[in-house]
Write an enzyme that holds these catalytic residues in place. Structure first.
Site, mmCIF file in Angstrom:
data_model
loop_
_atom_site.group_PDB
_atom_site.id
_atom_site.type_symbol
_atom_site.label_atom_id
_atom_site.label_comp_id
_atom_site.label_asym_id
_atom_site.label_seq_id
_atom_site.Cartn_x
_atom_site.Cartn_y
_atom_site.Cartn_z
ATOM 1 C CD GLU A 84 -2.858 1.006 2.483
ATOM 2 O OE1 GLU A 84 -3.218 -0.118 2.885
ATOM 3 O OE2 GLU A 84 -3.224 2.062 3.021
ATOM 4 C CE LYS A 268 -5.795 -1.841 6.103
ATOM 5 N NZ LYS A 268 -5.083 -0.978 5.149
ATOM 6 C CG ASP A 284 2.035 -16.710 12.025
ATOM 7 O OD1 ASP A 284 1.201 -16.065 11.357
ATOM 8 O OD2 ASP A 284 1.800 -17.817 12.532
ATOM 9 C CG HIS A 382 -4.077 7.099 0.302
ATOM 10 N ND1 HIS A 382 -4.782 5.933 0.241
ATOM 11 C CD2 HIS A 382 -3.310 7.004 1.392
ATOM 12 C CE1 HIS A 382 -4.460 5.182 1.267
ATOM 13 N NE2 HIS A 382 -3.573 5.815 1.986
HETATM 14 C C1 MEV Z 1 -5.661 2.823 5.524
HETATM 15 O O1 MEV Z 1 -4.880 1.718 5.104
HETATM 16 C C2 MEV Z 1 -5.558 3.024 7.018
HETATM 17 C C3 MEV Z 1 -6.481 4.090 7.609
HETATM 18 O O2 MEV Z 1 -7.825 3.829 7.234
HETATM 19 C C4 MEV Z 1 -6.301 4.039 9.108
HETATM 20 C C5 MEV Z 1 -7.278 4.900 9.867
HETATM 21 O O3 MEV Z 1 -8.391 5.180 9.371
HETATM 22 O O4 MEV Z 1 -6.931 5.279 11.007
HETATM 23 C C6 MEV Z 1 -6.153 5.458 7.056
#
Ligand code: MEV
Length: 427
Positions: A84, A268, A284, A382
């Site tokens: 990413e 995430k 892992d 992004h």
């Molecule tokens: C994207 O890979 C991760 C985000 O969505 C994390 C977040 O929202 O805190 C930008």
């Protein structure tokens, strides 16, 4: 951690070869290490053949280097394996923002894993528990003999706990937890062997039947913690004051603290950083993911793994605590040449040091995401990077990639069909 990351050199402006050469001089890497990091030849098909079944080849992902990290007072360059865009740049930028206050402080608890033994067919699980408690020392002594190498290194069993599961779909049963110090290993093999060995004795003591004998990925005795302080003045950019950015980050965190829908995405973002280093070191990542999310729900409701607040001086202070069962010996870490080179680059010599780097990167990644989300939004940064991927997908090579990506980003039409049109105009 012996690698230096001087701020003067703009790493991202160097060519790939120059970046490798710089890492070589900073971290004392050999030609073989550089080759392994660059993926040439990387993991060979022959090596892969010994790792899993039915091998037909290997699969590549980009390796990027995060610069500017200071972790427990030591500069460290961190390799990340991730597909990413923005992740490596985001972590580097946050690592730089943390430098004026000394960077990240990270700690770990002992490398203790939990092995579970499920004991069924007991007339009275509570009575069986009492019998096992009476034999605890003997059981621990037996477990200590399972792995002489680990014993020599100072690892081995630390404790045995017994939990009666009162209500389950099959009625009550008993569970034993073997607490096992696995030193510098991830520990799955060590702990699984130990619980399998203990099972017959446990059956003999209780008269019950042992079914499952397996580690728990909720490695909540093997925790890593990172802390960081960022000066509010350093958070200011464009039209955003430092106070606005600081408060926005705290407000964004508060959302994740109370709402599982937001917490999943927030965490995430943390795992974007964590997994990338876990992968780079051959560990892992499914185990780390499982442990992280189970830990995030440990109070009965899924929540944020990190916390953000304003400190007494008005600066932004963040903390991340999570289980990190990573190793530097055994498994893919030993077999994969890239993983070995990654460890060498970071200069980590224990699993604890590796976990300290990973948890710091997770915290930095979280900060990068919250800073962007609470200010200009995530898409601006992004899009520029996404445009590069679209340019490559449209067939751009070499210098064309940057040129095409810039046009796509400026036009705000980051689509492969438009990229192909522009390419056609060039030819
Ligand atoms: C994207 O890979 C991760 C985000 O969505 C994390 C977040 O929202 O805190 C930008």
């Amino acid at each position: 951690m012996n690698s230096r990351a001087p701020n003067k050199i703009k790493f991202y402006n160097l060519s790939r070869q120059q970046r490798l050469a710089l890492l070589r001089s900073e971290a004392g890497l050999t030609e073989e290490d550089l080759a392994a990091l660059s993926g040439e030849p990387g993991l060979t098909a022959d090596q892969a053949e010994h790792m899993i079944e039915n091998v037909v080849g290997t699969y590549s992902l980009p390796v990027g280097i995060v610069r500017h990290f200071i972790i427990n007072g030591r500069p460290v360059s961190v390799p990340m394996v991730v597909e990413e865009p923005s992740i490596v740049a985001g972590a580097s930028f946050m690592a730089k923002l943390a430098q004026p206050t000394g960077g990240f402080t990270a700690t770990t608890t002992a490398p203790e894993m939990i092995g579970q033994i499920q004991i069924l067919d007991l007339a009275d699980p509570h009575e069986a528990r009492e019998k096992l408690l009476a034999e605890k020392d003997a059981l621990l002594a037996q477990a200590a003999e399972v792995d002489p190498v680990l014993k020599k290194l100072g690892g081995g069993p630390r404790d045995l706990e017994f939990r009666v599961m009162e209500a389950s779909p099959i009625g009550p049963f008993l569970v034993a937890h073997l607490i096992y110090d696995v030193r510098d290993a991830m520990g799955a093999n060590a702990i699984n062997t130990a619980v399998e060995r203990l099972a017959p004795r446990i059956e003999a003591i209780t008269g019950g039947r042992v079914l499952l004998r397996i580690l728990s990925n909720l490695a909540d005795r093997r925790l890593a913690r990172a802390k960081v302080t960022v000066r509010t003045t350093d958070l200011a950019f464009d039209d955003f004051t430092g106070e606005t950015v600081r408060d926005g980050i705290i407000q964004a965190w508060a959302f994740a603290a109370v709402d599982p829908y937001r917490a999943a995405t927030h965490n995430k973002g943390i795992m974007n950083g964590v997994d990338a280093v876990v992968l780079a070191t051959g560990n892992d990542w499914r185990a780390i993911e499982a442990g992280a999310h189970a830990y995030a729900a440990r109070a009965g409701r899924y929540t944020s793994l990190s916390t953000w607040r304003e400190d007494a001086d008005g600066n932004l202070e963040g903390e991340l605590e999570m289980p990190l069962a990573v190793g530097i010996v055994g498994g893919a870490t030993r077999v994969h040449p890239g993983a070995q080179a990654a460890l060498k680059l970071m200069g980590v010599t224990t699993s604890a040091e590796l976990a300290q780097v990973i948890v710091s990167v997770g915290l930095a990644q979280n900060l990068a995401a919250l800073r962007a989300l609470a200010t200009e939004g995530i898409q601006r940064g992004h899009m520029a990077l996404h445009a590069r991927q679209v340019a490559i997908a449209a067939g751009a090579v070499g210098d064309q990639v940057e040129k095409l990506a810039e046009i796509l980003a400026a036009e705000k039409t980051v689509r492969v069909d438009r990229a192909r049109e522009i390419m056609a105009e060039w030819s």
